[in-house]
Design a protein around this motif. Structure first.
Motif, PDB file in Angstrom:
ATOM      1  N   LEU A  63       0.828  -1.210   0.000  1.00 25.86           N
ATOM      2  CA  LEU A  63       0.000   0.000   0.000  1.00 25.86           C
ATOM      3  C   LEU A  63       0.858   1.255   0.000  1.00 25.86           C
ATOM      4  O   LEU A  63       0.591   2.207  -0.745  1.00 25.86           O
ATOM      5  CB  LEU A  63      -0.926   0.011   1.220  1.00 25.86           C
ATOM      6  CG  LEU A  63      -2.099  -0.950   1.187  1.00 25.86           C
ATOM      7  CD1 LEU A  63      -2.751  -1.022   2.565  1.00 25.86           C
ATOM      8  CD2 LEU A  63      -3.114  -0.511   0.145  1.00 25.86           C
ATOM      9  N   PHE A  64       1.880   1.277   0.839  1.00 20.80           N
ATOM     10  CA  PHE A  64       2.746   2.445   0.929  1.00 20.80           C
ATOM     11  C   PHE A  64       3.485   2.686  -0.388  1.00 20.80           C
ATOM     12  O   PHE A  64       3.651   3.814  -0.818  1.00 20.80           O
ATOM     13  CB  PHE A  64       3.750   2.286   2.064  1.00 20.80           C
ATOM     14  CG  PHE A  64       3.144   2.398   3.440  1.00 20.80           C
ATOM     15  CD1 PHE A  64       1.815   2.751   3.634  1.00 20.80           C
ATOM     16  CD2 PHE A  64       3.911   2.142   4.553  1.00 20.80           C
ATOM     17  CE1 PHE A  64       1.269   2.858   4.896  1.00 20.80           C
ATOM     18  CE2 PHE A  64       3.374   2.245   5.837  1.00 20.80           C
ATOM     19  CZ  PHE A  64       2.056   2.605   6.010  1.00 20.80           C
ATOM     20  N   ARG A  65       3.907   1.610  -1.014  1.00 13.01           N
ATOM     21  CA  ARG A  65       4.631   1.741  -2.280  1.00 13.01           C
ATOM     22  C   ARG A  65       3.721   2.350  -3.353  1.00 13.01           C
ATOM     23  O   ARG A  65       4.140   3.210  -4.129  1.00 13.01           O
ATOM     24  CB  ARG A  65       5.147   0.376  -2.738  1.00 13.01           C
ATOM     25  CG  ARG A  65       6.107   0.487  -3.912  1.00 13.01           C
ATOM     26  CD  ARG A  65       6.705  -0.844  -4.328  1.00 13.01           C
ATOM     27  NE  ARG A  65       7.081  -1.669  -3.190  1.00 13.01           N
ATOM     28  CZ  ARG A  65       6.840  -2.972  -3.111  1.00 13.01           C
ATOM     29  NH1 ARG A  65       6.242  -3.608  -4.079  1.00 13.01           N
ATOM     30  NH2 ARG A  65       7.199  -3.650  -2.060  1.00 13.01           N
ATOM     31  N   HIS A  66       2.474   1.929  -3.390  1.00 17.59           N
ATOM     32  CA  HIS A  66       1.539   2.437  -4.398  1.00 17.59           C
ATOM     33  C   HIS A  66       1.066   3.856  -4.076  1.00 17.59           C
ATOM     34  O   HIS A  66       0.829   4.642  -4.985  1.00 17.59           O
ATOM     35  CB  HIS A  66       0.340   1.500  -4.551  1.00 17.59           C
ATOM     36  CG  HIS A  66       0.693   0.220  -5.221  1.00 17.59           C
ATOM     37  ND1 HIS A  66       0.910   0.128  -6.575  1.00 17.59           N
ATOM     38  CD2 HIS A  66       0.905  -1.020  -4.722  1.00 17.59           C
ATOM     39  CE1 HIS A  66       1.230  -1.124  -6.891  1.00 17.59           C
ATOM     40  NE2 HIS A  66       1.232  -1.840  -5.781  1.00 17.59           N
ATOM     41  N   ALA A  67       0.940   4.182  -2.798  1.00 14.67           N
ATOM     42  CA  ALA A  67       0.461   5.508  -2.410  1.00 14.67           C
ATOM     43  C   ALA A  67       1.552   6.564  -2.569  1.00 14.67           C
ATOM     44  O   ALA A  67       1.254   7.720  -2.847  1.00 14.67           O
ATOM     45  CB  ALA A  67      -0.034   5.493  -0.972  1.00 14.67           C
TER      46      ALA A  67
END
Length: 155
Positions: A63-67
């Motif tokens: 999630l952090f990578r995509h956000a």
């Protein structure tokens, strides 16, 4: 939420089968007068929890990578308002280290890794919150003969 029963050390010593029966159902905190309390938990329950933490950490990393680091830093402001005093470049680095610390902590089952990362970054924020301290710590250090001490990060 997990249920935890408490027993005294003497009860464990006196009637271990009864305490083991409780541990079959949920965690047992073993209270001691002469030391820190102990937790008694079935190995299969511990392994299940550990795998859940690893799964959650991997999902958070994705999630952090995509956000992106900016969105993650903004989201983390609710829980860690001190992030707001970090310079933008440090916020990005904080997010990277935060995500990595979660992953490492979950994989190893050692949450002290995440705690240490948070402690270090909170102290970094303290420095940035005090402009005089930040300035003093970011200027070159000179020795008594006037030579500048080289920055170890440049080596």
């Amino acid at each position: 939420m997990s249920i935890t029963s408490e027993v005294q050390w003497s009860e464990l010593a006196r009637d271990p089968k009864s305490v083991a029966a409780i541990a079959d159902q949920h965690e047992v905190r073993v209270k001691r007068r002469d030391g820190a309390d102990l937790m008694l938990v079935r190995a299969d329950h511990h392994a299940y929890r550990h795998s859940g933490a690893v799964t959650a950490a991997r999902a958070m990393r994705s999630l952090f990578r995509h956000a992106g680091p900016d969105a993650v830093a903004d989201a983390l402001l609710d829980e860690f308002p001190w992030i707001s005093v970090l310079p933008k470049s440090d916020r990005t680095l904080f997010v990277q280290e935060f995500v990595q610390a979660i992953q490492v902590s979950a994989e190893l089952g050692q949450w002290s890794v995440l705690a240490q990362t948070m402690h270090e970054w909170a102290n970094t924020a303290i420095v940035h919150a005090d402009p005089e301290l930040a300035r003093a710590l970011s200027t070159p250090i000179t020795v008594t003969d006037g030579r500048i001490v080289p920055n170890p990060m440049d080596e």
